[in-house]
Enzyme design. Sequence first.
Site, PDB file in Angstrom:
ATOM      1  N   SER A 391       0.830  -1.201   0.000  1.00  0.00           N
ATOM      2  CA  SER A 391       0.000   0.000   0.000  1.00  0.00           C
ATOM      3  C   SER A 391       0.871   1.262   0.000  1.00  0.00           C
ATOM      4  O   SER A 391       1.637   1.478  -0.928  1.00  0.00           O
ATOM      5  CB  SER A 391      -0.960  -0.029   1.193  1.00  0.00           C
ATOM      6  OG  SER A 391      -1.982   0.916   1.056  1.00  0.00           O
ATOM      7  N   ASP A 492      -9.822  -4.846  -5.075  1.00  0.00           N
ATOM      8  CA  ASP A 492      -9.041  -3.770  -4.449  1.00  0.00           C
ATOM      9  C   ASP A 492      -9.200  -2.495  -5.280  1.00  0.00           C
ATOM     10  O   ASP A 492      -8.986  -2.522  -6.496  1.00  0.00           O
ATOM     11  CB  ASP A 492      -7.571  -4.182  -4.400  1.00  0.00           C
ATOM     12  CG  ASP A 492      -6.691  -3.225  -3.597  1.00  0.00           C
ATOM     13  OD1 ASP A 492      -6.975  -2.013  -3.592  1.00  0.00           O
ATOM     14  OD2 ASP A 492      -5.724  -3.695  -2.986  1.00  0.00           O
ATOM     15  N   HIS A 522      -8.073  -5.074  -0.460  1.00  0.00           N
ATOM     16  CA  HIS A 522      -6.854  -4.398  -0.027  1.00  0.00           C
ATOM     17  C   HIS A 522      -6.426  -4.921   1.351  1.00  0.00           C
ATOM     18  O   HIS A 522      -7.249  -5.249   2.194  1.00  0.00           O
ATOM     19  CB  HIS A 522      -7.119  -2.894   0.062  1.00  0.00           C
ATOM     20  CG  HIS A 522      -5.899  -2.054   0.137  1.00  0.00           C
ATOM     21  ND1 HIS A 522      -5.088  -1.815  -0.951  1.00  0.00           N
ATOM     22  CD2 HIS A 522      -5.322  -1.384   1.176  1.00  0.00           C
ATOM     23  CE1 HIS A 522      -4.087  -1.033  -0.590  1.00  0.00           C
ATOM     24  NE2 HIS A 522      -4.193  -0.771   0.693  1.00  0.00           N
TER      25      HIS A 522
END
Length: 554
Positions: A391, A492, A522
């Site tokens: 991320s 995601d 995610h």
Amino acid sequence: MEILDVIESIELCIRVMTELYAEYSFPDFEVAKTTLLSIKRKLEKLKTQKETDSINLIFFQKVLKAIQDSLDMLYETTQDWKGPPEIQEDDKFWTDLKKLETLDEILIYAANASKDDLLCLNVSDERWKKLNYVIMHHNYSKRSKTIKHYKTFFKRTASGWALMSTGLKEKTNIEKKVMVGLGAIYFSIFQSEAVKQAELYSAKPRIDISQTTFNMIDSWMLSKLYNWVIPSIDINKIYHVPRTVSSITSKEFHSYENDKDSLIAVEKHRVMMRLLRSKNHNSSIKFFGGFCFCAESRKGKKKQPKKANKLIFHIHGGGYISMSSASHQVYTRKWANILKIPVISIDYRLAPAHPYPEGLDDVWQAYNWILNHAEEEYGITPEKIIVTGDSAGGNFALALTYKCILSGIKVPDGLILSYPSLRLDKNFFTPSLLLSLDDFLIPHTLMKLIVENYLKDSSLDPANDIFISPIAASDEMMKAMPPVRILVGDNDPLQDDCMRFAEKLLNANGDVKLTIFQGTPHGALNLCFPGGVKESFDVLNQTIAWFEELFDYN
């Protein structure tokens, strides 16, 4: 249905709802009416623009459908009211309205997006044919079943969001603790209420609540419980290292190693990092959570572990605002134990207290320190370094690599990026962002709030600054990149840019591979523990396979 018919249907729905809201004088209805009328005005303008054939109809239709769905849900909510609505307490009303606000913001960007975008092309297009050579799809027997597994887990964690969003509203610390305590009892019994409260929080997020909730795993009590589900490790040591080079945003690269005055000036801003090593790299001593607050060379120090010539340099995720090296040990310890390779994980400073570029600079400083001092301090000769991040950490990993290339210092030998944040330009639309309208972990409202708190300087250029949006890097930069491995789930919101970035590297003849996990949201890596989500272990195994590949790479 033709696109003009859809627009007319939406306009009709907006007219009915604005007339309904006009019957009441609630200030919140004014917010709703403003949003609805804004959408109506934009649609009227876009109807004219459609005549010139300049609209990206593929993206535009996706947003129109989302608007229609949200309007239908909002209308159903108002139909359920009996008498004057108590909308302050109606979480469904606010959830639906906030979706419409986001759709209002992105409507124009979707309509004006480039028609040559990868996501606008048919899968039979040559660009897709070329890209599919480097894409692997990790599928399951039923996508819906995988989605359900992840959703079930997130629902179990809803009580945490509910606790924080209710308890932190109180004014004093005592009141906050009492409300959190009472809430823990209430929401553990009534889980459906916890989910409702979490959804309401998603509609009206606060940065302090988000930070506290994401950082719950680092709290004293939960960290003790967390230790029961993460694997043991022989060496788990914290270091605070000095800043020895110029800032990552400096145009010129300068080392302060021999400049005592400059080194003293930055001494107070040391960078925290965690070293994890398995026993195979240390047959003589063990450290259990030991702390070293000085990282300079020391004579007469204890015997160092057996030397290693490979290193995993890890940068944790958390939306630039939260989490730590500790909260990601659920998988970093597995890496160290299974691969028998040391892992150094960086605890960079977090926004909003430390906005861009402060956290990124911490990563840059730690990397330089390791290059120059890892052998004498930690018994690691970093002949091969694989940089990895999830991320926000994936964003930092790429920015770090770009800076290494520009500065002429050792470039990482490979990158492993897990669902990386590749673009922070709020004026850019891509279809997968629509998933954030219903995403529990990174809802659309939180994504906007994160960007606002991370990029506080209004003079920044997120669309073109490669240290903010790595996907904006030039073709020349792509040609200088080491091998890159990317993984992301098809559920995601960040998946589209992962495919665009893979194509960008491929067009520069880069060594790139992309694995897309079916039904996966995610943040999956953080769920590979007993009681987590079984499919997340497939994500972990992919990273391990890639580490083995890249460390053996010639």
